[in-house]
Design an enzyme around this catalytic site. Structure first.
Site, PDB file in Angstrom:
ATOM      1  N   MET A  13       0.745  -1.262   0.201  1.00 38.16           N
ATOM      2  CA  MET A  13      -0.150  -0.033  -0.050  1.00 38.16           C
ATOM      3  C   MET A  13       0.929   1.306  -0.053  1.00 38.16           C
ATOM      4  O   MET A  13       0.492   2.279  -0.699  1.00 38.16           O
ATOM      5  CB  MET A  13      -0.988   0.104   1.170  1.00 38.16           C
ATOM      6  CG  MET A  13      -1.903  -1.135   1.126  1.00 38.16           C
ATOM      7  SD  MET A  13      -2.988  -1.348  -0.351  1.00 38.16           S
ATOM      8  CE  MET A  13      -3.467   0.193  -0.646  1.00 38.16           C
ATOM      9  N   ASP A  44      -1.404  18.224 -10.412  1.00 34.63           N
ATOM     10  CA  ASP A  44      -1.573  19.348  -9.655  1.00 34.63           C
ATOM     11  C   ASP A  44      -0.558  20.686 -10.224  1.00 34.63           C
ATOM     12  O   ASP A  44      -1.077  21.740 -10.606  1.00 34.63           O
ATOM     13  CB  ASP A  44      -1.027  19.493  -8.192  1.00 34.63           C
ATOM     14  CG  ASP A  44      -1.162  20.730  -7.301  1.00 34.63           C
ATOM     15  OD1 ASP A  44      -2.257  21.353  -7.401  1.00 34.63           O
ATOM     16  OD2 ASP A  44      -0.195  21.064  -7.006  1.00 34.63           O
TER      17      ASP A  44
END
Length: 306
Positions: free
Chosen positions: A101, A116
Site C-alpha cells: 500500500m 497539480d
C-alpha cells in the site's frame, strides 16, 4: 459492523518489499512544457519524486487499515514519455506487515503532483494504470496451512485427567488446528503428568499421525515432565521452533520464558510440538509455527519443495 485493522502482533519481522507503477497521460503541449522546464511551479519530475516519497510516509494517515511502519528504503522514479509521465516506486522495510500500500500510495501521490502542477494548462489529463508489480516477504513467501495432515492433541494435566478441571487448552488447540489451518485432528487424549505414560503415548503415535501437539507440563514443578518425555523419544530436536515460541511469546507475556517446551521429530517424519498449558499460549504458539510445519515434514522426509 465494526472496523479494525489486521492484528499482526504474532507475525515474524521479515524484510518486506513492494514495487508499483502508474502513469498520467498528458497532452503533447504539457509534455513539451515538462521537457523544456517551462512549468511555472518548477521541475515536475523532481517535485513528483518528492511527493511520492512523502506519500509513502503518510500512507497510514490516509488509509485507515494501514499500520504505522518504519520505512527503511524508498525509491520513486519519474520518467517523461511521449504521451505522459510514467512513475515507479519501490519500498522496503523490516516489519510484520507488507508495504504494497505504501508503494501504491507513492505512485498515486507522484501522479497527483504532476496533475497539480499542470492543471492550469491541461484539462484532459488522465491518471491510470496504477498497479502492484511485485511484493516479497512475509507469509506469502513461506506460509502453508495444515490441510491434508493428520494431527493429534494430547493434554497433560493431573487435574484434567482426574476430571477436576476442564481441558480448555486442548480444546483450543483442536479448534485452531481444524478451523484456522484446516488440519484434521484424528486423536485427542488427556493424560496425567506421568513421564512413562507420555513416552508410551508419543511412541504409539509415531508415524501414525503427522503432528503431535501437546499442551501443558512445560513448567518448573516436579510433575512437569513433558519436555523430558519428548526429548526421550525424538530423534532430532527442532530448536528453532521452541526458541521462536519463547522469543515471540514475550511480546504477549514475559511468562513465556518460563516454558521449557521442546519441539522435535519422532520416527520417520512425525513432528512433536510442546505447547504451554494456557489457552493464550496455545493460540499464540500454534499460529506462530503452524505455517512452517508442512515444510518441516518435507525436510524430515528428505523432500524438497519446488
Amino acid at each position: 459492523m465494526g472496523f479494525r485493522p489486521v492484528d499482526v502482533s504474532n507475525k515474524f519481522e521479515t524484510i518486506r518489499t513492494a514495487k508499483a507503477e502508474g502513469k498520467i497521460y498528458l497532452s503533447p503541449e504539457s509534455v513539451e512544457m515538462i521537457k523544456n522546464n517551462q512549468v511555472p511551479k518548477g521541475d515536475v519530475l523532481s517535485a513528483s519524486q518528492m511527493a511520492g516519497m512523502l506519500g509513502v510516509k503518510r500512507t497510514a494517515d490516509i488509509l485507515p487499515f494501514c499500520h504505522n511502519i518504519m520505512i527503511d528504503h524508498v525509491v520513486v522514479n519519474t520518467q517523461l514519455q511521449e504521451d505522459g509521465v510514467y512513475v515507479t516506486a519501490e519500498v522496503k522495510c523490516i516489519g510484520r506487515t507488507g508495504v504494497e500500500m505504501e508503494a501504491l500510495t507513492a505512485v498515486s501521490a507522484a501522479l497527483l503532483n504532476v496533475y497539480d502542477m499542470l492543471k492550469a494548462f491541461d484539462k484532459n489529463m488522465v491518471i491510470g494504470d496504477i498497479k502492484l508489480l511485485e511484493k516479497r516477504g512475509g507469509k506469502s513467501d513461506y506460509e502453508e496451512d495444515l490441510s491434508g495432515l493428520r494431527c493429534a492433541v494430547i493434554t497433560l494435566s493431573d487435574t484434567c485427567s482426574k476430571g477436576e478441571a476442564e481441558d480448555r487448552s486442548g480444546k483450543t488447540a483442536i479448534d485452531i488446528i481444524q478451523n484456522e489451518f484446516g488440519g484434521e485432528v484424528v486423536h485427542y487424549k488427556i493424560l496425567p503428568d506421568d513421564k512413562d505414560l507420555i513416552v508410551k503415548e508419543l511412541k504409539d503415535l509415531s508415524d501414525r499421525v503427522d503432528i503431535i501437539f501437546t499442551t501443558g507440563g512445560t513448567g518448573f514443578s516436579k510433575r512437569d515432565v513433558t519436555p523430558e518425555a519428548t526429548k526421550e523419544v525424538i530423534r532430532k530436536e527442532m530448536i528453532g521452533f521452541s526458541e521462536a515460541m519463547r522469543i515471540v511469546g514475550i511480546r504477549f507475556t514475559p511468562k513465556s520464558l518460563l516454558s521449557r517446551g521442546v519441539c522435535g521429530i519422532i520416527g520417520d517424519a512425525t513432528l512433536i510440538v510442546n505447547l504451554p498449558g494456557s489457552t493464550g499460549g496455545v493460540k499464540d504458539n500454534i499460529r506462530l509455527v503452524a505455517p512452517l510445519l508442512k515444510h518441516a515434514i518435507r525436510m524430515a522426509k528428505g523432500e524438497k519443495k519446488h
